[in-house]
Motif scaffolding. Structure first.
Motif, PDB file in Angstrom:
ATOM      1  N   SER A  26       0.798  -1.229   0.000  1.00 39.16           N
ATOM      2  CA  SER A  26       0.000   0.000   0.000  1.00 39.16           C
ATOM      3  C   SER A  26       0.831   1.279   0.000  1.00 39.16           C
ATOM      4  CB  SER A  26      -0.934   0.014   1.206  1.00 39.16           C
ATOM      5  OG  SER A  26      -0.176   0.045   2.411  1.00 39.16           O
ATOM      6  N   GLN A  27       2.094   1.177   0.354  1.00 37.76           N
ATOM      7  CA  GLN A  27       2.962   2.355   0.358  1.00 37.76           C
ATOM      8  C   GLN A  27       4.407   1.858   0.260  1.00 37.76           C
ATOM      9  OE1 GLN A  27       5.129   3.561   2.997  1.00 37.76           O
ATOM     10  NE2 GLN A  27       4.783   1.795   4.311  1.00 37.76           N
ATOM     11  N   SER A  28       5.321   2.757  -0.118  1.00 42.29           N
ATOM     12  CA  SER A  28       6.689   2.304  -0.392  1.00 42.29           C
ATOM     13  C   SER A  28       7.795   3.127   0.272  1.00 42.29           C
ATOM     14  CB  SER A  28       6.922   2.290  -1.901  1.00 42.29           C
ATOM     15  OG  SER A  28       6.763   3.599  -2.417  1.00 42.29           O
ATOM     16  N   PHE A  29       7.453   3.972   1.262  1.00 41.20           N
ATOM     17  CA  PHE A  29       8.520   4.796   1.830  1.00 41.20           C
ATOM     18  C   PHE A  29       8.601   4.814   3.349  1.00 41.20           C
ATOM     19  CE2 PHE A  29       4.839   7.463   1.327  1.00 41.20           C
ATOM     20  CZ  PHE A  29       4.819   8.239   2.473  1.00 41.20           C
ATOM     21  N   GLN A  37       5.910  -0.338   6.476  1.00 45.57           N
ATOM     22  CA  GLN A  37       4.833  -0.284   7.465  1.00 45.57           C
ATOM     23  C   GLN A  37       3.492  -0.566   6.796  1.00 45.57           C
ATOM     24  OE1 GLN A  37       5.280   3.161   9.914  1.00 45.57           O
ATOM     25  NE2 GLN A  37       3.277   2.894  10.866  1.00 45.57           N
ATOM     26  N   ALA A  38       2.652  -1.378   7.454  1.00 43.14           N
ATOM     27  CA  ALA A  38       1.361  -1.792   6.892  1.00 43.14           C
ATOM     28  C   ALA A  38       0.279  -0.745   7.124  1.00 43.14           C
ATOM     29  CB  ALA A  38       0.935  -3.117   7.518  1.00 43.14           C
ATOM     30  N   THR A  39      -0.662  -0.648   6.168  1.00 43.55           N
ATOM     31  CA  THR A  39      -1.802   0.256   6.300  1.00 43.55           C
ATOM     32  C   THR A  39      -3.100  -0.521   6.062  1.00 43.55           C
ATOM     33  OG1 THR A  39      -2.123   0.936   3.995  1.00 43.55           O
ATOM     34  CG2 THR A  39      -0.397   2.103   5.250  1.00 43.55           C
ATOM     35  N   GLU A  40      -4.211   0.152   6.288  1.00 45.06           N
ATOM     36  CA  GLU A  40      -5.525  -0.467   6.117  1.00 45.06           C
ATOM     37  C   GLU A  40      -5.795  -0.914   4.682  1.00 45.06           C
ATOM     38  OE1 GLU A  40      -8.581   2.405   7.083  1.00 45.06           O
ATOM     39  OE2 GLU A  40      -7.540   3.975   5.966  1.00 45.06           O
ATOM     40  N   GLU A  41      -5.008  -0.460   3.719  1.00 48.45           N
ATOM     41  CA  GLU A  41      -5.185  -0.860   2.325  1.00 48.45           C
ATOM     42  C   GLU A  41      -4.483  -2.174   1.995  1.00 48.45           C
ATOM     43  OE1 GLU A  41      -7.317   0.565   0.097  1.00 48.45           O
ATOM     44  OE2 GLU A  41      -7.905   1.677   1.889  1.00 48.45           O
ATOM     45  N   ASP A  42      -3.713  -2.712   2.934  1.00 43.19           N
ATOM     46  CA  ASP A  42      -3.052  -3.999   2.726  1.00 43.19           C
ATOM     47  C   ASP A  42      -4.025  -5.122   3.074  1.00 43.19           C
ATOM     48  OD1 ASP A  42      -0.421  -3.187   1.859  1.00 43.19           O
ATOM     49  OD2 ASP A  42      -0.113  -2.433   3.894  1.00 43.19           O
ATOM     50  N   LYS A  43      -4.992  -5.338   2.187  1.00 43.05           N
ATOM     51  CA  LYS A  43      -6.044  -6.330   2.438  1.00 43.05           C
ATOM     52  C   LYS A  43      -6.456  -7.093   1.186  1.00 43.05           C
ATOM     53  CE  LYS A  43      -9.708  -3.003   1.736  1.00 43.05           C
ATOM     54  NZ  LYS A  43     -10.904  -2.383   2.183  1.00 43.05           N
ATOM     55  N   GLN A  44      -5.646  -7.029   0.142  1.00 42.31           N
ATOM     56  CA  GLN A  44      -5.992  -7.713  -1.110  1.00 42.31           C
ATOM     57  C   GLN A  44      -5.715  -9.214  -0.979  1.00 42.31           C
ATOM     58  OE1 GLN A  44      -7.537  -5.894  -3.443  1.00 42.31           O
ATOM     59  NE2 GLN A  44      -7.271  -4.252  -1.969  1.00 42.31           N
ATOM     60  N   PRO A  45      -6.744 -10.065  -1.258  1.00 39.20           N
ATOM     61  CA  PRO A  45      -6.536 -11.505  -1.177  1.00 39.20           C
ATOM     62  C   PRO A  45      -5.485 -11.976  -2.172  1.00 39.20           C
ATOM     63  CG  PRO A  45      -8.766 -10.986  -1.965  1.00 39.20           C
ATOM     64  CD  PRO A  45      -8.086  -9.696  -1.676  1.00 39.20           C
ATOM     65  N   GLY A  79      -2.911   9.215   3.702  1.00 36.53           N
ATOM     66  CA  GLY A  79      -4.354   9.109   3.856  1.00 36.53           C
ATOM     67  C   GLY A  79      -4.857   7.717   4.208  1.00 36.53           C
ATOM     68  N   LYS A  80      -3.948   6.774   4.464  1.00 30.17           N
ATOM     69  CA  LYS A  80      -4.325   5.401   4.824  1.00 30.17           C
ATOM     70  C   LYS A  80      -3.913   5.155   6.268  1.00 30.17           C
ATOM     71  CE  LYS A  80      -2.044   4.619   1.049  1.00 30.17           C
ATOM     72  NZ  LYS A  80      -1.421   4.232  -0.177  1.00 30.17           N
TER      73      LYS A  80
END
Length: 109
Positions: A26-29, A37-45, A79-80
């Motif tokens: 979900s992010q790269s920096f 670091q993980a965000t709420e957008e890291d939820k893709q099966p 924003g995540k």
């Protein structure tokens, strides 16, 4: 105190037979201990969350079907909301995905 989670943190589903590592895309920096670091957008099966072995509900492969991460941080990356070690994610099949082991190392002083 809750801790932020990162790439390769071990996840489990309460209806699955095995654990699986989280893959952060979900992010790269923003990273901790060299891991993204993980965000709420890291939820893709099958991308962020791999199968959990055999599902006790379906009696077949436990392919995750995440809906939304709950118990996230108030802080955001682009924003995540950031994920924490007590964050959970409901699966549309009926299970709950949670953190088993965080993958970062903290030094106590």
């Amino acid at each position: 105190m809750s801790q932020y989670i990162t790439d390769t943190t071990q996840l489990k589903c309460d209806k699955g037979a095995s654990r699986t590592p989280l893959t952060v895309t979900s992010q790269s920096f923003m990273s901790i201990d060299g891991k993204l670091q993980a965000t709420e957008e890291d939820k893709q099966p099958n991308i962020n969350i791999k199968p959990f072995g055999v599902c006790s509900i379906l009696r077949s492969s436990c392919t995750p079907s995440p809906i939304k991460w709950d118990n996230t941080s108030d802080f955001e990356i682009e924003g995540k909301k950031e994920l924490l070690d007590n964050s959970t994610c409901q699966c549309s099949v009926g299970g709950e995905i949670s953190v088993v082991n965080i993958s970062q190392n903290f030094v106590e002083e």
